[in-house]
Structures are given as C-alpha cells and as structure tokens.
Design a protein around this motif. Structure first.
Motif, PDB file in Angstrom:
ATOM      1  N   PHE A   1      11.670 -74.318  10.095  1.00 48.51           N
ATOM      2  CA  PHE A   1      11.745 -74.511   8.660  1.00 48.51           C
ATOM      3  C   PHE A   1      13.145 -74.725   8.122  1.00 48.51           C
ATOM      4  CE2 PHE A   1      10.343 -74.781   4.536  1.00 48.51           C
ATOM      5  CZ  PHE A   1      11.087 -73.969   3.710  1.00 48.51           C
TER       6      PHE A   1
ATOM      7  N   ARG B   1       7.087 -77.752   8.102  1.00 48.21           N
ATOM      8  CA  ARG B   1       6.403 -76.691   7.359  1.00 48.21           C
ATOM      9  C   ARG B   1       6.760 -75.338   7.968  1.00 48.21           C
ATOM     10  NH1 ARG B   1      -0.107 -76.647   6.498  1.00 48.21           N
ATOM     11  NH2 ARG B   1      -0.209 -74.642   5.463  1.00 48.21           N
ATOM     12  N   PRO B   2       7.022 -74.333   7.160  1.00 45.69           N
ATOM     13  CA  PRO B   2       7.381 -73.031   7.714  1.00 45.69           C
ATOM     14  C   PRO B   2       6.179 -72.379   8.393  1.00 45.69           C
ATOM     15  CG  PRO B   2       7.177 -72.870   5.345  1.00 45.69           C
ATOM     16  CD  PRO B   2       7.053 -74.326   5.702  1.00 45.69           C
ATOM     17  N   THR B   3       6.459 -71.621   9.435  1.00 39.87           N
ATOM     18  CA  THR B   3       5.400 -70.858  10.084  1.00 39.87           C
ATOM     19  C   THR B   3       5.119 -69.613   9.256  1.00 39.87           C
ATOM     20  OG1 THR B   3       6.955 -69.579  11.394  1.00 39.87           O
ATOM     21  CG2 THR B   3       6.157 -71.651  12.353  1.00 39.87           C
ATOM     22  N   LYS B   4       4.104 -68.869   9.665  1.00 42.82           N
ATOM     23  CA  LYS B   4       3.759 -67.655   8.946  1.00 42.82           C
ATOM     24  C   LYS B   4       4.925 -66.658   9.002  1.00 42.82           C
ATOM     25  CE  LYS B   4      -0.149 -64.535   8.548  1.00 42.82           C
ATOM     26  NZ  LYS B   4      -1.470 -64.215   9.086  1.00 42.82           N
TER      27      LYS B   4
ATOM     28  N   ASP C   1       8.123 -67.429   9.366  1.00 45.15           N
ATOM     29  CA  ASP C   1       9.188 -67.930   8.493  1.00 45.15           C
ATOM     30  C   ASP C   1       8.884 -67.606   7.031  1.00 45.15           C
ATOM     31  OD1 ASP C   1      10.549 -68.978  10.670  1.00 45.15           O
ATOM     32  OD2 ASP C   1       9.650 -70.970  10.453  1.00 45.15           O
ATOM     33  N   ARG C   2       7.623 -67.730   6.631  1.00 46.45           N
ATOM     34  CA  ARG C   2       7.255 -67.441   5.240  1.00 46.45           C
ATOM     35  C   ARG C   2       7.483 -65.973   4.911  1.00 46.45           C
ATOM     36  NH1 ARG C   2       1.895 -68.063   4.590  1.00 46.45           N
ATOM     37  NH2 ARG C   2       2.104 -66.890   2.687  1.00 46.45           N
ATOM     38  N   ARG C   3       7.158 -65.118   5.855  1.00 48.69           N
ATOM     39  CA  ARG C   3       7.388 -63.687   5.612  1.00 48.69           C
ATOM     40  C   ARG C   3       8.873 -63.399   5.437  1.00 48.69           C
ATOM     41  NH1 ARG C   3       3.361 -61.821  10.275  1.00 48.69           N
ATOM     42  NH2 ARG C   3       1.423 -61.936   9.113  1.00 48.69           N
TER      43      ARG C   3
ATOM     44  N   ILE D   1      11.110 -65.497   4.357  1.00 46.84           N
ATOM     45  CA  ILE D   1      11.499 -66.057   3.057  1.00 46.84           C
ATOM     46  C   ILE D   1      11.128 -65.097   1.947  1.00 46.84           C
ATOM     47  CG2 ILE D   1      11.050 -67.927   1.422  1.00 46.84           C
ATOM     48  CD1 ILE D   1      10.701 -69.776   3.906  1.00 46.84           C
ATOM     49  N   ASP D   2       9.893 -64.549   2.034  1.00 51.12           N
ATOM     50  CA  ASP D   2       9.421 -63.617   0.998  1.00 51.12           C
ATOM     51  C   ASP D   2      10.246 -62.345   0.976  1.00 51.12           C
ATOM     52  OD1 ASP D   2       7.498 -65.403   0.247  1.00 51.12           O
ATOM     53  OD2 ASP D   2       5.874 -64.439   1.374  1.00 51.12           O
TER      54      ASP D   2
ATOM     55  N   ARG E   1      13.635 -62.940  -0.865  1.00 49.27           N
ATOM     56  CA  ARG E   1      13.611 -63.321  -2.284  1.00 49.27           C
ATOM     57  C   ARG E   1      13.990 -62.133  -3.146  1.00 49.27           C
ATOM     58  NH1 ARG E   1       8.255 -66.982  -3.226  1.00 49.27           N
ATOM     59  NH2 ARG E   1       8.920 -68.683  -1.913  1.00 49.27           N
TER      60      ARG E   1
END
Length: 124
Positions: free
Chosen positions: A105, A110-113, A115-117, A119-120, A123
């Motif tokens: 990412f 597209r970010p993986t799951k 990567d999304r965690r 990112i979250d 934040r």
C-alpha cells in the motif's frame, strides 16, 4: 459410405490424438486456415491425412509440428493418443515464470487488511 483404408479426416485425427478437446474445435482451427498439411494450408476439415504427413498448427501460444505415425480408430487414453504422432519440435522447457509480489500500500495498489489496521491505528 466407403472409407479409404489408410486415410482419416484431419479434424478427426487431431481429436483422436487429443490435441483438441472436441472435434468441432479441431474443425474450427482447420477451417480458419490455421493448419498446414505438409506445408500447404488446409481449409477443409475433411482433408484426408495419411501416415508420414506433417501437420503444423498453433496450440495455445506454441506452434506444434507433428508427424503422423498412425491413424487410430478411436479417441482413447492419452498414452494411446501419444503413439499416433511424433513431435518434431518438442515443447521447450520454459523457465518457471517469476510472479512479482502483490503491490503493497505504499501509495500503489489496494491495502491489505493488515495495512488497513495499521492505518487506522495511526489516525488521530
């Protein structure tokens, strides 16, 4: 209907030798002008083939050059089908294709799951 002994239709032979899954696919290749019999383009699936004929056609991304050794009477198992021909240009051993890893990412893809965690969590 009388058949000439020692001859068989080219589409039927290609199907017997298991180059094509169905006889209609073999006929489509022949009628499309994608088969050569002894160097001559063949347009009719009913063209007779005899022993010692050389067939050239595309199969997938490979060009096959096949010498007819026997005509065959049925579409049998693969071991029986391989006895019907000799491959004049055996398929070259291709190096195994190296598949690049999926893009991460860092701005691309597209970010993986996971990567999304991350990112979250980062934040505010």
């Amino acid at each position: 209907m009388t058949e000439n002994i020692g001859k068989i239709r080219v589409d039927k032979w290609l199907w017997h030798a298991r180059f094509f899954k169905t006889r209609s696919l073999a006929a489509k290749v022949v009628s499309g002008g994608h088969l050569r019999l002894n160097g001559q383009k063949v347009l009719k699936p009913a063209q007779p083939v005899t022993g010692d004929d050389v067939l050239t056609f595309a199969q997938g991304r490979e060009i096959r050059v096949i010498k007819v050794l026997a005509l065959g009477t049925r579409r049998g198992p693969a071991s029986e089908a391989q006895a019907l021909y000799a491959d004049l240009e055996p398929l070259a051993e291709k190096p195994k294709e190296v598949i690049p890893p999926a893009p991460r990412f860092e701005g691309g893809g597209r970010p993986t799951k996971r990567d999304r965690r991350q990112i979250d969590l980062n934040r505010p």
